[in-house]
Design an enzyme around this catalytic site. Sequence first.
Site, PDB file in Angstrom:
ATOM      1  N   ASP A  13       0.807  -1.225   0.000  1.00  0.00           N
ATOM      2  CA  ASP A  13       0.000   0.000   0.000  1.00  0.00           C
ATOM      3  C   ASP A  13       0.842   1.277   0.000  1.00  0.00           C
ATOM      4  O   ASP A  13       0.420   2.312   0.516  1.00  0.00           O
ATOM      5  CB  ASP A  13      -0.963   0.020   1.206  1.00  0.00           C
ATOM      6  N   LYS A  16       1.801   2.183  -5.117  1.00  0.00           N
ATOM      7  CA  LYS A  16       2.327   1.637  -6.375  1.00  0.00           C
ATOM      8  C   LYS A  16       1.397   1.937  -7.553  1.00  0.00           C
ATOM      9  O   LYS A  16       1.846   2.330  -8.627  1.00  0.00           O
ATOM     10  CB  LYS A  16       2.516   0.106  -6.250  1.00  0.00           C
ATOM     11  N   GLY A  40      -4.573  -4.216  -3.770  1.00  0.00           N
ATOM     12  CA  GLY A  40      -5.548  -3.172  -4.095  1.00  0.00           C
ATOM     13  C   GLY A  40      -4.751  -1.944  -4.476  1.00  0.00           C
ATOM     14  O   GLY A  40      -4.098  -1.349  -3.619  1.00  0.00           O
ATOM     15  N   HIS A  41      -4.727  -1.606  -5.741  1.00  0.00           N
ATOM     16  CA  HIS A  41      -3.928  -0.478  -6.222  1.00  0.00           C
ATOM     17  C   HIS A  41      -4.854   0.663  -6.627  1.00  0.00           C
ATOM     18  O   HIS A  41      -5.699   0.495  -7.509  1.00  0.00           O
ATOM     19  CB  HIS A  41      -3.039  -0.920  -7.393  1.00  0.00           C
ATOM     20  N   GLN A 224       1.981  -5.998  -3.243  1.00  0.00           N
ATOM     21  CA  GLN A 224       2.427  -6.125  -1.847  1.00  0.00           C
ATOM     22  C   GLN A 224       3.720  -5.311  -1.647  1.00  0.00           C
ATOM     23  O   GLN A 224       3.939  -4.354  -2.354  1.00  0.00           O
ATOM     24  CB  GLN A 224       2.607  -7.593  -1.448  1.00  0.00           C
TER      25      GLN A 224
END
Length: 424
Positions: A13, A16, A40-41, A224
Site C-alpha cells: 500500500d 504503487k 488493491g492499487h 504487496q
Amino acid sequence: MAVDLLLGLQWGDEGKGKIVDVLTSNYNIIARFQGGPNAGHTLVFNGKKHVLHTIPSGIFHQNATNLVGNGVVIDPVIFKKELDKLEEQDVDYRKTLVISRKAHIILPTHRLLDAASEASKGKAKIGSTLKGIGPTYMDKTGRNGIRVGDLELSDWKERYRALANKHESMIAFYNVNVEYNLAELEKEFFEAIEVLKSLTFIDSEEYIYQAQKAGQSILAEGAQGSLLDIDFGTYPFVTSSNTTAAGACTGLGVSPNQIGEVIGIFKAYTTRVGSGPFPTELFDKDGETMAQVGREFGATTGRSRRCGWLDLIALKYACQVNGVTQLMMMKGDVLSGFETLKICTAYKYKGEIIHHFPYNIEPQNVQPIYTEFKGWSEDLTQMSNASEFPKPLNDYIEFIEKELEIPISVVSVGPDRKQTIFRK
Ligand code: GDP
Ligand code: IMO
Ligand code: MG
C-alpha cells in the site's frame, strides 16, 4: 531494452498503483508479475478514484499493453468484476490487456481453504485478505494447480472437479466452521471463466522477449511489499509470493541481466494491515493522525491499517534485497502539521544496538531507536515544484537519501496523478 521494476519497499500500500499510472506514458508494456487480488492499487485522476486488484495499473492509458504475468494468481470472479468496472468507465481493454497462459487460477475452494486455515490458527492468524492466495500458490508449488492455458484443454473441468473435491476434504480436515454453498460459488466461477476465455491468452515470456528485442520499454509492477515477501518478509506474517526484484524474473520470464531501473517506493511513514510485528507502530495520537489524514483503510478489505514512523532499518534492508536504484517517497503531505517527526535509525536487539534487519523483529526482541526531525506545517498538496518545499521537508528527504545512498526522484503530495513532484 531493459525491464524496469517498480516495487513496494514496506508492507504494501505504498502507492504503487498511483505511480505506475503516472509512469505508464513512458512505457509500452506494464506487467504484473506476482500476487493476485490480495492487492488493491488505487489510482485517482479527473476527480475519480479507481481500485485495481489483478489488472495492471497502466490500463487507463491506450498507449500501453497490460500484461498479467505467469507469476500472478487470478480469481476469475474478481477479474470479471474489475472488467465490468472498466467497461462502466468506457475503458477499451480488449486490445490492451493480455494474460499469460502460465498464470494460475484461484478456485472458489482456494478461498474457502484460506478461510479454514485462518480460522484454525485462532489468535496466530496471518490476517490474510482471504482471497485464496496462499492455497493457490501451495497448489502451484505442489504441482496440482490449474493454469490459464489449461482452460483451452478439453478435460480441464474434470481436473477442476478432482482438485475441488480434494479441497473439500481438506476443508473438512481443518474441522472449523466454514459455511459455504459450492454450487452457488461454482455458478459465478464458471460464468467468470467464460469471460476470462474471451480475453487474449499469450505465451508471455516469448512475448516479452520479442518486445524487448524490438526495443519496447517494459515496466514491471509489483504487488504487496518487500516485508511481505515469502523469503525476506516477516515470516510467517507474509504473503505467498516473492514480492522482491527476483520475483519479477520468475514471474515474467525476464533474466536478471535484463533488469534496468529498480524503483523502490515507500510511504514517508509506515503502515501495515493484518497481523505481524511492526517495530515503529504507534498506538497514540500521532498514529491516529496518520491514519485519519492518510485515510489508511485497505483498498481490498477496508480494514484499518496500522500506522507508525518511518523505519529506516527496514527500508535499507528492502533496498539491499531489491537493488533499488531510485526511490519515490509517497504521502509526504500526510506528515504536514506534526511538530516533531521521528525516523527509526537503529534497533535495540536483545539489549544490543544494531543497524540491520535481524531474523526476528518481534517486540520482545526489537525496540526502535529514533532520530528526531523538526516538522513543517505547510500544506504540500497544492505544490507542483520541489522548490516550494519547506526546509524541514528537504532535511527529512535529504537525510533518507544520505542514509540509504539512493536518490529520491519523486515526492508524492496527494493521491491524484497530478500531485506528483519529480525532483531530479
Ligand atoms: P498500492 O497498493 O501500493 O497501490 O497503494 P494503495 O492504493 O493500496 O494505497 C495507497 C493509498 O494512498 C491510496 O488510497 C492512494 O490513493 C493514496 N495515495 C497515494 N499517494 C498519495 C499521496 O502522496 N498522498 C496521499 N494523501 N495519498 C496518497
Ligand atoms: P498491495 O499490492 C497490504 C497482507 C495481508 C496479510 C498478509 C497475507 O495493495 O500493496 P494474503 O492475502 O496474501 O494471504 O495476506 O499480507 N497483504 C497486503 N497488505 N497491501 C497488499 O497488497 C497486501 N496483500 C497482502 O493483509 O497480512
Ligand atoms: Mg494496496
